[in-house]
Design a protein around this motif. Structure first.
Motif, short mmCIF file in Angstrom:
data_model
loop_
_atom_site.label_atom_id
_atom_site.label_comp_id
_atom_site.label_asym_id
_atom_site.label_seq_id
_atom_site.Cartn_x
_atom_site.Cartn_y
_atom_site.Cartn_z
N PRO A 1 0.81 -1.22 0.00
CA PRO A 1 0.00 0.00 0.00
C PRO A 1 0.85 1.26 0.00
N ALA A 2 0.28 2.33 -0.56
CA ALA A 2 0.93 3.63 -0.45
C ALA A 2 1.07 3.98 1.03
N GLY A 3 2.21 4.51 1.39
CA GLY A 3 2.45 4.85 2.78
C GLY A 3 3.10 3.75 3.59
N THR A 4 3.39 2.60 2.96
CA THR A 4 4.13 1.56 3.67
C THR A 4 5.50 2.11 4.05
N PRO A 5 5.89 2.04 5.30
CA PRO A 5 7.14 2.68 5.74
C PRO A 5 8.36 2.16 4.99
N GLY A 6 9.23 3.09 4.63
CA GLY A 6 10.41 2.76 3.85
C GLY A 6 11.34 1.79 4.55
N ARG A 7 11.48 1.91 5.87
CA ARG A 7 12.39 1.01 6.58
C ARG A 7 11.91 -0.43 6.48
N ALA A 8 10.61 -0.63 6.62
CA ALA A 8 10.07 -1.99 6.51
C ALA A 8 10.33 -2.55 5.12
N LEU A 9 10.15 -1.74 4.08
CA LEU A 9 10.38 -2.20 2.72
C LEU A 9 11.85 -2.53 2.50
N ARG A 10 12.75 -1.72 3.08
CA ARG A 10 14.18 -1.98 2.92
C ARG A 10 14.58 -3.29 3.60
N VAL A 11 14.04 -3.54 4.78
CA VAL A 11 14.35 -4.78 5.49
C VAL A 11 13.81 -5.98 4.72
N LEU A 12 12.60 -5.85 4.18
CA LEU A 12 12.03 -6.94 3.39
C LEU A 12 12.87 -7.22 2.14
N GLN A 13 13.34 -6.14 1.48
CA GLN A 13 14.16 -6.33 0.29
C GLN A 13 15.49 -7.00 0.65
N ARG A 14 16.08 -6.59 1.75
CA ARG A 14 17.35 -7.19 2.16
C ARG A 14 17.15 -8.66 2.53
N ALA A 15 16.05 -8.94 3.22
CA ALA A 15 15.75 -10.33 3.58
C ALA A 15 15.56 -11.19 2.33
N ASP A 16 14.90 -10.63 1.31
CA ASP A 16 14.70 -11.38 0.07
C ASP A 16 16.03 -11.65 -0.63
N GLU A 17 16.92 -10.66 -0.63
CA GLU A 17 18.22 -10.85 -1.27
C GLU A 17 19.03 -11.93 -0.54
N ILE A 18 19.02 -11.88 0.79
CA ILE A 18 19.74 -12.90 1.55
C ILE A 18 19.07 -14.26 1.39
N GLY A 19 17.74 -14.25 1.31
CA GLY A 19 17.03 -15.51 1.07
C GLY A 19 17.42 -16.14 -0.25
N ALA A 20 17.64 -15.30 -1.26
CA ALA A 20 18.07 -15.82 -2.57
C ALA A 20 19.46 -16.43 -2.47
N ILE A 21 20.35 -15.77 -1.75
CA ILE A 21 21.70 -16.30 -1.57
C ILE A 21 21.64 -17.64 -0.83
N LEU A 22 20.78 -17.71 0.19
CA LEU A 22 20.63 -18.96 0.93
C LEU A 22 20.14 -20.09 0.03
#
Length: 264
Positions: free
Chosen positions: A190-211
């Motif tokens: 949704p619009a207004g989703t906090p940027g920090r939460a999105l950054r953490v989710l993106q980082r988790a996805d990248e690490i998940g891909a490496i795993l």
């Protein structure tokens, strides 16, 4: 990556607080399946939310959303349980068992219900709603703690893998990572989703891909059984940190979306 319960938790919370339309919730779910249906897992959920029991003809999420709106459901919460870590689930019982089987669920603490998704056919997801004792189900992990935990796990896992001589470079690994990430469902938030939460989710996805690539990196079964076990032990804390980071980031997004849109 994130999961159907994360999508439903964030979008339902945004909708209930006036930051999204019901059609937005339904559209966001399409990434997980072309069709979604809802049943009740027990009599109390069936009566309270006017849902058919499992085994009867299911309804669409539209009816579920109408029931939540009429009962002032409040914000939702994501849970990502695994054996040995059922934080956030509240009491045990059928709901806990179902959530553990699929590794995810969405809680509605204000109403005392939980929803568990299950892919029952290609393109079809069934959500089962259970009555839940939500006492003691408060989220014990903040996003800051989860983010630091992810950073620490990355450092510790890398050092362990180097010590075991298992962190080998592989030609084309960047291309493999890029292809893996591009193949994942493209989630909407949704619009207004906090940027920090999105950054953490993106980082988790990248690490998940490496795993995912690291766990599959044993061409021709070259690793001995003991080396494979040591690698699995080294990667396990990182996988746990990724899970907790996703859990905390989604619940932080829900919290801030709900609080912001409640303000006059």
């Amino acid at each position: 990556m994130c999961c159907p319960s994360a999508t439903l938790a964030v979008w339902t919370s945004a909708w209930l607080s006036g930051a999204a339309a019901s059609d937005d919730v339904l559209d966001a779910l399409l990434v997980w399946g072309e069709a979604h249906e809802v049943v009740a897992g027990d009599a109390e959920a069936a009566v309270t939310l006017d849902l058919p029991l499992a085994g009867d003809f299911p309804v669409t999420p539209v009816q579920l959303l109408a029931a939540l709106r009429s009962r002032s459901a409040g914000g939702a919460r994501l849970v990502l349980p695994v054996p040995g870590d059922v934080r956030g689930l509240g009491g045990g019982g059928t709901f806990t068992e179902a959530a553990l089987r699929v590794g995810e669920a969405m809680l509605l603490p204000a109403l005392g219900f939980g929803l568990v998704p299950h892919a029952i056919a290609e393109g079809l997801v069934r959500w089962t709603v259970y009555k839940v004792d939500c006492r003691g189900s408060a989220d014990p992990v903040g996003i800051g703690e989860a983010e630091h935990g992810l950073t620490d796990a990355i450092r510790d896992s890398a050092g362990t893998l180097q010590a075991l001589d298992l962190a080998r470079d592989r030609p084309g690994v960047r291309a493999e990572l890029s292809a893996w990430l591009k193949a994942r469902p493209k989630l909407m938030w949704p619009a207004g989703t906090p940027g920090r939460a999105l950054r953490v989710l993106q980082r988790a996805d990248e690490i998940g891909a490496i795993l995912a690539l690291a766990e599959a990196d044993d061409p021709g079964g070259a690793l001995s059984a003991s080396a494979a076990l040591r690698r699995a032990d080294a990667l396990r804390p990182l996988g746990e940190a990724v899970r907790v980071a996703r859990y905390a980031a989604v619940n932080e997004a829900v919290r801030l979306l709900t609080e912001h849109n409640r303000q006059p």
